[in-house]
Design a protein around this motif. Structure first.
Motif, PDB file in Angstrom:
ATOM      1  N   VAL A   1      14.169  -2.897   0.008  1.00  0.00           N
ATOM      2  CA  VAL A   1      13.265  -3.376  -0.939  1.00  0.00           C
ATOM      3  C   VAL A   1      12.878  -2.344  -2.032  1.00  0.00           C
ATOM      4  CG1 VAL A   1      12.633  -5.588   0.441  1.00  0.00           C
ATOM      5  CG2 VAL A   1      11.318  -3.483   0.574  1.00  0.00           C
ATOM      6  N   GLN A   2      12.188  -2.684  -2.973  1.00  0.00           N
ATOM      7  CA  GLN A   2      11.722  -1.621  -3.929  1.00  0.00           C
ATOM      8  C   GLN A   2      10.349  -2.074  -4.490  1.00  0.00           C
ATOM      9  OE1 GLN A   2      14.698  -1.630  -7.139  1.00  0.00           O
ATOM     10  NE2 GLN A   2      16.028  -0.238  -6.119  1.00  0.00           N
ATOM     11  N   LYS A   3       9.849  -1.123  -5.125  1.00  0.00           N
ATOM     12  CA  LYS A   3       8.346  -1.227  -5.576  1.00  0.00           C
ATOM     13  C   LYS A   3       7.445  -1.805  -4.915  1.00  0.00           C
ATOM     14  CE  LYS A   3      10.867  -2.276 -10.424  1.00  0.00           C
ATOM     15  NZ  LYS A   3      10.840  -3.100 -11.356  1.00  0.00           N
ATOM     16  N   SER A   4       6.696  -2.805  -5.217  1.00  0.00           N
ATOM     17  CA  SER A   4       5.268  -3.261  -4.169  1.00  0.00           C
ATOM     18  C   SER A   4       5.935  -3.610  -2.697  1.00  0.00           C
ATOM     19  CB  SER A   4       4.581  -4.430  -5.007  1.00  0.00           C
ATOM     20  OG  SER A   4       4.097  -3.988  -5.923  1.00  0.00           O
ATOM     21  N   GLU A   5       7.067  -4.327  -2.718  1.00  0.00           N
ATOM     22  CA  GLU A   5       7.499  -4.803  -1.525  1.00  0.00           C
ATOM     23  C   GLU A   5       7.956  -3.662  -0.545  1.00  0.00           C
ATOM     24  OE1 GLU A   5       8.325  -7.909   0.990  1.00  0.00           O
ATOM     25  OE2 GLU A   5       7.878  -8.419  -1.238  1.00  0.00           O
ATOM     26  N   LEU A   6       8.399  -2.594  -1.331  1.00  0.00           N
ATOM     27  CA  LEU A   6       8.834  -1.274  -0.460  1.00  0.00           C
ATOM     28  C   LEU A   6       7.286  -0.677   0.112  1.00  0.00           C
ATOM     29  CD1 LEU A   6      10.493   1.162   0.431  1.00  0.00           C
ATOM     30  CD2 LEU A   6      10.422   1.871  -1.650  1.00  0.00           C
ATOM     31  N   LEU A   7       6.350  -0.479  -0.589  1.00  0.00           N
ATOM     32  CA  LEU A   7       5.063   0.072  -0.371  1.00  0.00           C
ATOM     33  C   LEU A   7       4.498  -0.733   0.630  1.00  0.00           C
ATOM     34  CD1 LEU A   7       3.784   1.313  -3.929  1.00  0.00           C
ATOM     35  CD2 LEU A   7       5.375   2.507  -2.268  1.00  0.00           C
ATOM     36  N   ALA A   8       4.483  -1.937   0.598  1.00  0.00           N
ATOM     37  CA  ALA A   8       3.830  -2.904   1.643  1.00  0.00           C
ATOM     38  C   ALA A   8       4.473  -2.744   2.793  1.00  0.00           C
ATOM     39  CB  ALA A   8       3.616  -4.310   0.922  1.00  0.00           C
ATOM     40  N   GLN A   9       5.797  -2.820   2.720  1.00  0.00           N
ATOM     41  CA  GLN A   9       6.516  -2.526   4.074  1.00  0.00           C
ATOM     42  C   GLN A   9       6.376  -1.200   4.684  1.00  0.00           C
ATOM     43  OE1 GLN A   9      10.800  -3.677   4.233  1.00  0.00           O
ATOM     44  NE2 GLN A   9      10.455  -5.877   3.149  1.00  0.00           N
ATOM     45  N   ILE A  10       6.332  -0.175   4.256  1.00  0.00           N
ATOM     46  CA  ILE A  10       6.126   0.974   4.647  1.00  0.00           C
ATOM     47  C   ILE A  10       4.462   1.267   5.248  1.00  0.00           C
ATOM     48  CG2 ILE A  10       5.742   3.481   4.113  1.00  0.00           C
ATOM     49  CD1 ILE A  10       7.763   3.203   1.988  1.00  0.00           C
ATOM     50  N   SER A  11       3.847   0.437   4.600  1.00  0.00           N
ATOM     51  CA  SER A  11       2.263   0.391   4.921  1.00  0.00           C
ATOM     52  C   SER A  11       2.173  -0.302   6.258  1.00  0.00           C
ATOM     53  CB  SER A  11       1.420  -0.233   3.987  1.00  0.00           C
ATOM     54  OG  SER A  11       1.512   0.629   2.771  1.00  0.00           O
ATOM     55  N   ALA A  12       2.897  -1.357   6.215  1.00  0.00           N
ATOM     56  CA  ALA A  12       3.064  -2.192   7.587  1.00  0.00           C
ATOM     57  C   ALA A  12       3.759  -1.480   8.712  1.00  0.00           C
ATOM     58  CB  ALA A  12       3.649  -3.691   7.374  1.00  0.00           C
ATOM     59  N   LYS A  13       4.763  -0.867   8.518  1.00  0.00           N
ATOM     60  CA  LYS A  13       5.457   0.147   9.563  1.00  0.00           C
ATOM     61  C   LYS A  13       4.562   0.919  10.259  1.00  0.00           C
ATOM     62  CE  LYS A  13       9.569   0.912  11.699  1.00  0.00           C
ATOM     63  NZ  LYS A  13      10.744   1.215  10.695  1.00  0.00           N
ATOM     64  N   VAL A  14       3.638   1.636   9.370  1.00  0.00           N
ATOM     65  CA  VAL A  14       2.904   2.681  10.080  1.00  0.00           C
ATOM     66  C   VAL A  14       1.582   2.139  10.527  1.00  0.00           C
ATOM     67  CG1 VAL A  14       3.885   4.517   8.596  1.00  0.00           C
ATOM     68  CG2 VAL A  14       1.814   3.428   7.627  1.00  0.00           C
ATOM     69  N   GLY A  15       1.463   1.119  10.275  1.00  0.00           N
ATOM     70  CA  GLY A  15       0.275   0.221  11.077  1.00  0.00           C
ATOM     71  C   GLY A  15      -0.811   0.139  10.150  1.00  0.00           C
ATOM     72  N   ALA A  16      -0.728   0.314   8.878  1.00  0.00           N
ATOM     73  CA  ALA A  16      -2.049   0.592   7.653  1.00  0.00           C
ATOM     74  C   ALA A  16      -2.590  -0.601   7.611  1.00  0.00           C
ATOM     75  CB  ALA A  16      -1.613   1.238   6.470  1.00  0.00           C
ATOM     76  N   THR A  17      -3.999  -0.716   7.384  1.00  0.00           N
ATOM     77  CA  THR A  17      -4.613  -1.875   6.854  1.00  0.00           C
ATOM     78  C   THR A  17      -4.859  -1.588   5.434  1.00  0.00           C
ATOM     79  OG1 THR A  17      -6.772  -0.867   7.924  1.00  0.00           O
ATOM     80  CG2 THR A  17      -5.689  -2.176   9.294  1.00  0.00           C
ATOM     81  N   THR A  18      -4.922  -0.517   4.980  1.00  0.00           N
ATOM     82  CA  THR A  18      -5.181  -0.133   3.644  1.00  0.00           C
ATOM     83  C   THR A  18      -4.385   0.631   3.019  1.00  0.00           C
ATOM     84  OG1 THR A  18      -7.728  -0.790   3.859  1.00  0.00           O
ATOM     85  CG2 THR A  18      -7.014   0.283   1.896  1.00  0.00           C
ATOM     86  N   MET A  19      -4.050   0.784   1.727  1.00  0.00           N
ATOM     87  CA  MET A  19      -3.292   1.451   1.022  1.00  0.00           C
ATOM     88  C   MET A  19      -3.995   2.016  -0.219  1.00  0.00           C
ATOM     89  SD  MET A  19       0.487   1.555  -1.085  1.00  0.00           S
ATOM     90  CE  MET A  19      -0.329   1.097  -2.740  1.00  0.00           C
ATOM     91  N   LEU A  20      -4.276   3.404  -0.261  1.00  0.00           N
ATOM     92  CA  LEU A  20      -4.738   4.091  -1.379  1.00  0.00           C
ATOM     93  C   LEU A  20      -3.913   4.288  -2.256  1.00  0.00           C
ATOM     94  CD1 LEU A  20      -7.403   5.392  -2.362  1.00  0.00           C
ATOM     95  CD2 LEU A  20      -6.760   7.501  -1.482  1.00  0.00           C
ATOM     96  N   SER A  21      -4.122   3.817  -3.530  1.00  0.00           N
ATOM     97  CA  SER A  21      -3.171   3.965  -4.692  1.00  0.00           C
ATOM     98  C   SER A  21      -3.582   4.626  -5.771  1.00  0.00           C
ATOM     99  CB  SER A  21      -2.646   2.483  -4.929  1.00  0.00           C
ATOM    100  OG  SER A  21      -1.780   2.628  -6.159  1.00  0.00           O
ATOM    101  N   GLY A  22      -3.053   5.473  -6.523  1.00  0.00           N
ATOM    102  CA  GLY A  22      -3.256   6.114  -7.596  1.00  0.00           C
ATOM    103  C   GLY A  22      -3.582   4.935  -8.816  1.00  0.00           C
ATOM    104  N   ASP A  23      -4.310   5.592  -9.717  1.00  0.00           N
ATOM    105  CA  ASP A  23      -4.796   4.424 -10.728  1.00  0.00           C
ATOM    106  C   ASP A  23      -3.479   4.188 -11.906  1.00  0.00           C
ATOM    107  OD1 ASP A  23      -7.674   4.333 -10.365  1.00  0.00           O
ATOM    108  OD2 ASP A  23      -7.522   6.418 -10.914  1.00  0.00           O
ATOM    109  N   GLY A  24      -2.419   5.245 -11.999  1.00  0.00           N
ATOM    110  CA  GLY A  24      -1.307   4.770 -12.636  1.00  0.00           C
ATOM    111  C   GLY A  24      -0.663   3.435 -12.173  1.00  0.00           C
ATOM    112  N   ALA A  25      -0.803   3.216 -11.072  1.00  0.00           N
ATOM    113  CA  ALA A  25       0.004   1.996 -10.251  1.00  0.00           C
ATOM    114  C   ALA A  25      -0.680   0.588 -10.883  1.00  0.00           C
ATOM    115  CB  ALA A  25       0.284   2.248  -8.837  1.00  0.00           C
ATOM    116  N   ARG A  26      -1.899   0.562 -11.310  1.00  0.00           N
ATOM    117  CA  ARG A  26      -2.575  -0.722 -11.509  1.00  0.00           C
ATOM    118  C   ARG A  26      -1.702  -1.700 -12.530  1.00  0.00           C
ATOM    119  NH1 ARG A  26      -8.131  -0.797 -10.951  1.00  0.00           N
ATOM    120  NH2 ARG A  26      -9.109   1.227 -10.387  1.00  0.00           N
ATOM    121  N   ALA A  27      -0.920  -1.062 -13.448  1.00  0.00           N
ATOM    122  CA  ALA A  27      -0.130  -1.883 -14.361  1.00  0.00           C
ATOM    123  C   ALA A  27       1.152  -2.541 -13.660  1.00  0.00           C
ATOM    124  CB  ALA A  27       0.497  -1.171 -15.534  1.00  0.00           C
TER     125      ALA A  27
END
Length: 231
Positions: A143-169
């Motif tokens: 997958v790509q974009k938000s789905e990719l970031l969410a899957q990676i976060s879940a894979k490492v057992g994260a409960t929160t992802m810290l994102s840079g402000d440039g991704a708000r859009a």
């Protein structure tokens, strides 16, 4: 998580410092004319851009597969710029200069290895001990974009992802909600500090993090932490 950067800037260090785990996004597409193979350092005459030449094969090439082009001695220019033109008289050059120049004594074949070497150097110098893992070590992701970031976060057992402000859009928080992962915005605030070769001149922000290190020393990271504000 973030793509690996050559001579990373303070915003990336701030992100790593605030996290329990930093995921190096090395399996995604290499960005041409981006910050993955270049950054600025400060000279008395203004910013100096240091760029690592890379081998151009395909526009779809991943960061982890990107090779450094060593057909010309780019490392001599980078080392000379740092050691002689920009930071020779910086307050902390004597303490860290040998480690910096040692990076350029090695012939790097893969860009990601060079980028992580420069990143690990400043992390160690500032006493940042956040563990790191490469996304390429976490398995296959289709997958790509938000789905990719969410899957990676879940894979490492994260409960929160810290994102840079440039991704708000473009970041889709609904996707993260489906995975049960919260999104926190970095809201990075750049500190000002003395730049030894810029006395009487305008402060240059967004330089490579070694600019803060060589001018202020390891305690310079406290300036970054003090500048943080809650979202």
């Amino acid at each position: 998580m973030h793509q690996p950067h050559y001579l990373p800037w303070l915003g990336l260090l701030d992100k790593i410092d605030r996290c329990d785990l930093f995921v190096v996004l090395d399996h995604v597409q290499f960005e041409r004319k981006g910050w993955q193979h270049r950054n600025y350092v400060a000279s008395k005459n203004g910013p100096v851009l240091l760029t690592v030449p890379v081998v151009q094969r395909s526009r779809d090439e991943r960061i982890m597969d990107k090779s450094v082009n060593n057909s010309s001695p780019w490392w001599e220019k980078h080392s000379r710029t740092l050691a002689q033109h920009c930071y020779r008289k910086a307050p902390f050059w004597d303490e860290f200069g040998a480690e910096i120049t040692a990076i350029y004594e090695r012939r790097w074949e893969q860009l990601v290895d060079l980028s992580l070497a420069t990143t690990e150097f400043v992390l160690n110098a500032f006493g940042i001990t956040t563990p790191m893992v490469r996304s390429s070590e976490l398995g296959e992701f289709t997958v790509q974009k938000s789905e990719l970031l969410a899957q990676i976060s879940a894979k490492v057992g994260a409960t929160t992802m810290l994102s840079g402000d440039g991704a708000r859009a473009y970041l889709d928080k609904d996707v993260f909600d489906r995975y049960g992962i919260a999104v926190e915005w970095q809201n990075f605030q750049h500190p000002e500090y003395p730049q030894h070769n810029r006395k009487g001149q305008e402060f240059l922000p967004r330089m490579a993090a070694i600019d803060l290190l060589l001018n202020v020393g390891p305690e310079g990271m406290d300036l970054v932490r003090q500048a943080r504000i809650a979202d």
